[in-house]
Design a protein around this motif. Sequence first.
Motif, short mmCIF file in Angstrom:
data_model
loop_
_atom_site.label_atom_id
_atom_site.label_comp_id
_atom_site.label_asym_id
_atom_site.label_seq_id
_atom_site.Cartn_x
_atom_site.Cartn_y
_atom_site.Cartn_z
N LEU A 156 -0.83 -0.99 0.34
CA LEU A 156 -0.08 -0.32 1.40
C LEU A 156 -0.33 -0.97 2.76
O LEU A 156 0.63 -1.21 3.51
CB LEU A 156 -0.44 1.17 1.44
CG LEU A 156 0.49 2.05 2.26
CD1 LEU A 156 1.95 1.89 1.83
CD2 LEU A 156 0.08 3.50 2.15
N TYR A 182 1.41 -4.35 2.73
CA TYR A 182 2.86 -4.14 2.78
C TYR A 182 3.29 -3.79 4.20
O TYR A 182 4.24 -4.37 4.73
CB TYR A 182 3.22 -3.02 1.80
CG TYR A 182 4.70 -2.79 1.61
CD1 TYR A 182 5.39 -3.44 0.60
CD2 TYR A 182 5.40 -1.90 2.42
CE1 TYR A 182 6.75 -3.22 0.41
CE2 TYR A 182 6.75 -1.68 2.23
CZ TYR A 182 7.42 -2.34 1.22
OH TYR A 182 8.76 -2.13 1.04
N GLU A 183 2.58 -2.86 4.81
CA GLU A 183 2.93 -2.45 6.17
C GLU A 183 2.76 -3.59 7.17
O GLU A 183 3.54 -3.72 8.11
CB GLU A 183 2.14 -1.21 6.57
CG GLU A 183 2.63 0.02 5.81
CD GLU A 183 1.80 1.28 6.05
OE1 GLU A 183 0.74 1.20 6.70
OE2 GLU A 183 2.23 2.34 5.56
N MET A 205 9.29 1.07 -3.35
CA MET A 205 8.13 0.25 -3.72
C MET A 205 7.01 1.12 -4.25
O MET A 205 6.42 0.82 -5.29
CB MET A 205 7.65 -0.56 -2.50
CG MET A 205 6.45 -1.47 -2.76
SD MET A 205 4.79 -0.71 -2.66
CE MET A 205 4.71 -0.19 -0.96
N ASN A 206 6.71 2.20 -3.55
CA ASN A 206 5.63 3.09 -4.00
C ASN A 206 5.92 3.67 -5.37
O ASN A 206 5.03 3.72 -6.23
CB ASN A 206 5.40 4.21 -2.98
CG ASN A 206 4.59 3.74 -1.80
OD1 ASN A 206 3.66 2.96 -1.94
ND2 ASN A 206 4.94 4.23 -0.62
N LYS A 254 10.30 1.18 1.25
CA LYS A 254 8.88 1.42 0.98
C LYS A 254 8.71 2.54 -0.05
O LYS A 254 7.85 2.44 -0.94
CB LYS A 254 8.16 1.75 2.27
CG LYS A 254 6.69 2.04 2.12
CD LYS A 254 6.10 2.34 3.49
CE LYS A 254 4.82 3.07 3.39
NZ LYS A 254 4.34 3.47 4.72
N ASP A 255 9.52 3.58 0.05
CA ASP A 255 9.45 4.68 -0.92
C ASP A 255 9.74 4.17 -2.33
O ASP A 255 9.06 4.57 -3.29
CB ASP A 255 10.42 5.81 -0.56
CG ASP A 255 9.98 6.60 0.66
OD1 ASP A 255 8.80 6.51 1.06
OD2 ASP A 255 10.84 7.31 1.23
N VAL A 277 5.81 -5.82 6.69
CA VAL A 277 6.98 -5.19 7.31
C VAL A 277 6.90 -5.31 8.83
O VAL A 277 7.89 -5.63 9.49
CB VAL A 277 7.12 -3.70 6.89
CG1 VAL A 277 8.19 -3.00 7.71
CG2 VAL A 277 7.43 -3.58 5.41
N ASN A 329 11.96 -5.82 -1.14
CA ASN A 329 10.62 -5.69 -1.71
C ASN A 329 10.11 -7.01 -2.27
O ASN A 329 8.94 -7.35 -2.07
CB ASN A 329 10.58 -4.57 -2.75
CG ASN A 329 10.38 -3.22 -2.10
OD1 ASN A 329 9.68 -3.10 -1.09
ND2 ASN A 329 10.99 -2.20 -2.66
#
Length: 178
Positions: free
Chosen positions: A4, A7-8, A111-112, A108-109, A11, A166
């Motif tokens: 996470l 990833y952030e 991806m999670n 992102k949702d 982004v 992604n």
Amino acid sequence: MDTLAQYEAAVAGCRDIFIKKTKDYGTSWRVLRPISVVDQIFIKAQRIRNLQEIGTQKVEDGIDGEFKAIVNYGIIGLIQLQQNGNPYTDLPVDEATALYDKYAAEVKDVMNAKNHDYGEAWRSLSQESFTDLILTKLLRIKQILRNKGVTLVSEGIDANYTDIVNYGLFALIKISEE
């Protein structure tokens, strides 16, 4: 490895470029029709593939910059699917940024959810695979556009853009780990 956080961070790097380019150029990308957005991403992915295959480059921009552009054009593609009105009218920077953030959060949702189900399988993929998967998704979008947006059993254009974004972010994470 904190996926996470990685990833952030990826982004955030892409978002920073998006905002700076919006300040430089405005939202000139609003004139792009769906096929043109796809072609912009295709150009970036094809360059990455060429550089991966030949191993040398003559233009200074690196592969990571191309993946960042793919992420940003993918989010632009998602924004464009929902935009109406005069494409020659600039969106204010704060409005364009809010749209970017909205779609980045949606991506992102996904991806999670997929990381939960697939157990972060992307970590075992090569940079070349991310490039090929992006190119595959682009060819799928082109076919969907030829079909006037109609699919029989497949996901739509938005799901393909989401996967492209992604894959680009995963590639950036892997590059940052090298």
